[in-house]
Design a protein around this motif. Structure first.
Motif, PDB file in Angstrom:
ATOM      1  N   LEU A  48     -24.517  22.851  30.519  1.00 27.12           N
ATOM      2  CA  LEU A  48     -23.534  22.325  29.631  1.00 27.12           C
ATOM      3  C   LEU A  48     -22.475  21.985  30.073  1.00 27.12           C
ATOM      4  CD1 LEU A  48     -23.113  21.759  26.467  1.00 27.12           C
ATOM      5  CD2 LEU A  48     -22.829  24.052  25.971  1.00 27.12           C
ATOM      6  N   GLY A  49     -21.716  22.991  30.754  1.00 26.05           N
ATOM      7  CA  GLY A  49     -20.435  22.978  31.229  1.00 26.05           C
ATOM      8  C   GLY A  49     -20.422  21.906  32.280  1.00 26.05           C
ATOM      9  N   ALA A  50     -21.425  21.567  33.054  1.00 21.27           N
ATOM     10  CA  ALA A  50     -21.517  20.492  33.769  1.00 21.27           C
ATOM     11  C   ALA A  50     -21.202  19.187  33.124  1.00 21.27           C
ATOM     12  CB  ALA A  50     -22.602  20.525  34.723  1.00 21.27           C
ATOM     13  N   VAL A  51     -22.286  19.100  32.133  1.00 15.05           N
ATOM     14  CA  VAL A  51     -22.048  17.735  31.488  1.00 15.05           C
ATOM     15  C   VAL A  51     -20.796  17.593  30.519  1.00 15.05           C
ATOM     16  CG1 VAL A  51     -23.256  16.721  29.429  1.00 15.05           C
ATOM     17  CG2 VAL A  51     -24.560  17.608  31.108  1.00 15.05           C
ATOM     18  N   ARG A  52     -20.279  18.572  30.135  1.00 12.28           N
ATOM     19  CA  ARG A  52     -18.878  18.548  29.533  1.00 12.28           C
ATOM     20  C   ARG A  52     -17.922  17.748  30.432  1.00 12.28           C
ATOM     21  NH1 ARG A  52     -18.675  23.981  26.118  1.00 12.28           N
ATOM     22  NH2 ARG A  52     -19.755  23.460  24.140  1.00 12.28           N
ATOM     23  N   ALA A  53     -17.979  18.452  31.532  1.00 10.74           N
ATOM     24  CA  ALA A  53     -16.774  18.258  32.604  1.00 10.74           C
ATOM     25  C   ALA A  53     -17.365  16.889  33.350  1.00 10.74           C
ATOM     26  CB  ALA A  53     -16.671  19.423  33.499  1.00 10.74           C
ATOM     27  N   ARG A  54     -18.438  16.317  33.321  1.00 10.41           N
ATOM     28  CA  ARG A  54     -19.414  15.261  34.189  1.00 10.41           C
ATOM     29  C   ARG A  54     -18.773  15.517  35.619  1.00 10.41           C
ATOM     30  NH1 ARG A  54     -16.973  10.053  30.825  1.00 10.41           N
ATOM     31  NH2 ARG A  54     -17.821  10.634  28.755  1.00 10.41           N
ATOM     32  N   SER A  55     -19.295  16.868  35.722  1.00 14.27           N
ATOM     33  CA  SER A  55     -19.373  17.311  37.141  1.00 14.27           C
ATOM     34  C   SER A  55     -20.365  18.076  37.688  1.00 14.27           C
ATOM     35  CB  SER A  55     -17.733  17.876  37.572  1.00 14.27           C
ATOM     36  OG  SER A  55     -17.795  18.520  38.756  1.00 14.27           O
ATOM     37  N   LEU A  56     -21.000  17.837  38.898  1.00 15.03           N
ATOM     38  CA  LEU A  56     -21.929  18.767  39.407  1.00 15.03           C
ATOM     39  C   LEU A  56     -21.457  19.822  40.137  1.00 15.03           C
ATOM     40  CD1 LEU A  56     -24.656  15.942  40.211  1.00 15.03           C
ATOM     41  CD2 LEU A  56     -24.457  17.632  38.099  1.00 15.03           C
ATOM     42  N   ALA A  57     -20.018  20.144  40.395  1.00 14.40           N
ATOM     43  CA  ALA A  57     -19.709  20.938  41.254  1.00 14.40           C
ATOM     44  C   ALA A  57     -20.119  22.427  41.208  1.00 14.40           C
ATOM     45  CB  ALA A  57     -18.271  21.002  41.309  1.00 14.40           C
ATOM     46  N   ALA A  58     -20.497  22.689  39.874  1.00 18.34           N
ATOM     47  CA  ALA A  58     -21.122  24.194  39.778  1.00 18.34           C
ATOM     48  C   ALA A  58     -22.426  24.301  39.944  1.00 18.34           C
ATOM     49  CB  ALA A  58     -20.652  24.598  38.225  1.00 18.34           C
ATOM     50  N   LEU A  59     -23.328  23.121  40.271  1.00 19.08           N
ATOM     51  CA  LEU A  59     -24.586  23.041  40.618  1.00 19.08           C
ATOM     52  C   LEU A  59     -25.142  22.869  41.931  1.00 19.08           C
ATOM     53  CD1 LEU A  59     -25.584  21.232  37.240  1.00 19.08           C
ATOM     54  CD2 LEU A  59     -26.141  23.567  37.840  1.00 19.08           C
ATOM     55  N   ARG A  60     -23.911  22.516  42.904  1.00 18.34           N
ATOM     56  CA  ARG A  60     -24.104  22.129  44.483  1.00 18.34           C
ATOM     57  C   ARG A  60     -24.303  23.485  45.147  1.00 18.34           C
ATOM     58  NH1 ARG A  60     -20.643  17.609  43.508  1.00 18.34           N
ATOM     59  NH2 ARG A  60     -18.710  19.050  43.894  1.00 18.34           N
ATOM     60  N   PRO A  61     -25.486  23.730  45.931  1.00 22.42           N
ATOM     61  CA  PRO A  61     -25.575  24.671  46.724  1.00 22.42           C
ATOM     62  C   PRO A  61     -24.618  24.272  47.831  1.00 22.42           C
ATOM     63  CG  PRO A  61     -27.572  23.568  46.142  1.00 22.42           C
ATOM     64  CD  PRO A  61     -26.791  22.735  45.792  1.00 22.42           C
ATOM     65  N   ARG A  62     -24.387  25.597  48.520  1.00 24.57           N
ATOM     66  CA  ARG A  62     -23.307  25.352  49.811  1.00 24.57           C
ATOM     67  C   ARG A  62     -24.207  25.685  50.954  1.00 24.57           C
ATOM     68  NH1 ARG A  62     -19.009  28.818  51.749  1.00 24.57           N
ATOM     69  NH2 ARG A  62     -19.290  30.010  49.757  1.00 24.57           N
ATOM     70  N   VAL A  63     -23.968  25.195  52.046  1.00 23.28           N
ATOM     71  CA  VAL A  63     -24.796  25.408  53.216  1.00 23.28           C
ATOM     72  C   VAL A  63     -23.400  25.536  54.152  1.00 23.28           C
ATOM     73  CG1 VAL A  63     -26.026  24.448  55.226  1.00 23.28           C
ATOM     74  CG2 VAL A  63     -26.776  23.803  52.872  1.00 23.28           C
ATOM     75  N   THR A  64     -23.709  26.868  54.992  1.00 21.15           N
ATOM     76  CA  THR A  64     -22.540  27.304  55.760  1.00 21.15           C
ATOM     77  C   THR A  64     -23.100  27.974  56.819  1.00 21.15           C
ATOM     78  OG1 THR A  64     -20.555  28.510  55.685  1.00 21.15           O
ATOM     79  CG2 THR A  64     -22.085  29.259  54.535  1.00 21.15           C
ATOM     80  N   ARG A  65     -22.306  27.837  57.862  1.00 19.50           N
ATOM     81  CA  ARG A  65     -22.751  28.409  59.036  1.00 19.50           C
ATOM     82  C   ARG A  65     -22.037  29.966  59.006  1.00 19.50           C
ATOM     83  NH1 ARG A  65     -24.857  25.459  63.012  1.00 19.50           N
ATOM     84  NH2 ARG A  65     -24.750  23.374  62.823  1.00 19.50           N
TER      85      ARG A  65
END
Length: 461
Positions: free
Chosen positions: A444-461
């Motif tokens: 719901l927060g992602a749709v309201r903000a029109r952003s997928l930032a909170a849903l993207r996994p992070r791949v890090t070394r």
């Protein structure tokens, strides 16, 4: 700033003493710390009492890496332990009275009425307990209300306590002891359930699996670690470290934001389960689901403010390959996943070259990493990405199988870990509803903000 004489730290339960005490293995992220002969002599078993500058330096290093934690009962008291309690409240006179009774009369209390619908009841409770009342005419939310109280604090420390908690007499003194470390800006207790005479099954689940309960072991509060955030239901903080306080523009997640800003500024935030505050959990199913969803909506504003710290899961490249191989569900999946683990084990063992048993240690570390990768993959399927999982289950038998395994394994493992007081069936139902509600809030927060930032996994070394 340095740790004072008499400060004591204890190695974390996951920190391993290797090679007869010549090195320590642990922390977040995991690392090998080799000890000089002088450093080895500073350790007394798994304890390190600070007796000189060298001890202070080593203890500080162990705290920074997460390899050790302060021993709360053995810490020297701060030079000036005076504190003021700030209580944000909107209505809830019964809960406010209960909290103020638990606080007693030992320190000043500021009650901030955040534009209650029935302000007279709140004012009467504050007056009956000798608390100073600040009445706001506009509802600012918890962050703004706490800031209004913070601006009136004249003591070195402030205690933020929500109206629906009850403080144990030892809670604040235990947390204050952490400020013997001059880098500590904030310390938080363990949030437990407030016992009630006739708890509902949802309340019993929440008492064993509350979102606010961060576990039985002390920890630094830092992004990317097992305790990556802390609730502001009860907080003790150094006033001069808070600046303007909470982000008043946030109605949810403001406590996480404050923790992460303090850490980014080079300060420490400590989680101390020896100190406890009892929280009145929601007992009705509808209220509980709405609260879980509300928590989920906080992911998006946090992603906007802390893009490097907010991700539903954090994978290493090898763990992506490992999980992907298993999710494919082919005949080659298990051999391929085993091949990934074998290659990772060899790579870790080479980094541990110089220790007595590099491969034995590497196997343990790889196994821990594999378990974490599977747990995070399961969380994606059943919690963060569940709307996509539903679509996948309709289209693919393999997705259905993977989701069923993830959901049932999670319930079985967590039920045993939580020592729940509700039966396994209702625990399992509550566990899945918990994930569905939180995940719905994230989307719901992602749709309201029109952003997928909170849903993207992070791949890090």
């Amino acid at each position: 700033m340095t740790l004072p004489l008499g400060f004591v730290v204890e190695l974390d339960r996951h920190t391993r003493v290797v090679d007869g005490g010549r090195a320590l293995l642990g922390g977040h992220p995991t690392r090998l710390l080799k000890l000089t002969p002088k450093a080895r002599r500073l350790l007394n078993g798994r304890l390190l009492p600070v007796q000189d500058a060298a001890g202070a330096l080593l203890a500080d290093r162990l705290l920074d890496t997460g390899m050790a934690h302060p021993v709360a009962g053995a810490l020297p008291a701060p030079a000036d332990p005076r504190c003021t309690v700030v209580v944000p409240v909107r209505d809830r006179p019964r809960q406010l009275a209960r909290l103020l009774r638990s606080i007693g009369t030992g320190q000043p209390v500021i009650v901030v009425d955040d534009a209650s619908r029935h302000p007279a009841a709140v004012a009467a409770v504050a007056a009956a307990h000798g608390a100073r009342l600040v009445a706001l005419t506009t509802n600012l939310g918890p962050a703004g209300a706490r800031n209004a109280g913070l601006r009136l604090v004249t003591t070195p420390y402030v205690v933020f306590a929500d109206s629906d908690v009850v403080l144990d007499p030892a809670t604040v003194p235990i947390l204050l002891s952490h400020f013997a470390d001059p880098r500590v800006a904030m310390a938080v207790p363990r949030i437990t359930g407030l016992p009630t005479a006739a708890a509902t099954w949802i309340e019993r689940y929440e008492n064993s699996r509350s979102s606010l309960d961060l576990g039985a072991h002390p920890a630094p509060v830092r992004p990317g670690t097992p305790v990556s955030w802390a609730s502001s239901a009860c907080v003790v903080a150094r006033v001069d470290a808070l600046g303007e306080g909470f982000d008043a523009g946030m109605r949810v997640g403001e406590d996480v934001d404050l923790c992460w800003r303090l850490v980014a500024a080079g300060r420490r935030v400590r989680y101390e389960p020896a100190a406890r505050a009892a929280h009145e959990h929601r007992a009705r199913l509808g209220d509980w689901l709405l609260r879980k969803s509300f928590y989920g909506t906080g992911a998006q504003p946090l992603a906007e403010r802390h893009p490097e710290s907010v991700a539903p899961v954090v994978f290493a490249p090898w763990s992506v390959a490992f999980a992907a191989a298993l999710l494919c569900g082919r005949r080659w999946s298990v051999p391929a996943a085993a091949g990934v683990l074998g290659a990772v084990t060899v790579r870790i063992a080479r980094k541990l070259d110089g220790t007595r048993h590099p491969y034995r240690l590497a196997v343990r570390l790889t196994g821990n990493g594999a378990a974490a990768a599977l747990a995070q993959t399961g969380a994606l399927l059943t919690r963060h990405w569940w709307p996509l999982t539903v679509v996948g289950c309709v289209l693919s038998r393999r997705v259905r199988r993977a989701t069923a395994v993830a959901a049932l394994a999670d319930i079985a493992l967590e039920y045993r870990h939580d020592q729940a007081t509700v039966d396994p069936l209702r625990y399992g139902v509550a566990r899945r509803l918990d994930d569905l509600a939180y995940g719905a809030g994230v989307w719901l927060g992602a749709v309201r903000a029109r952003s997928l930032a909170a849903l993207r996994p992070r791949v890090t070394r």
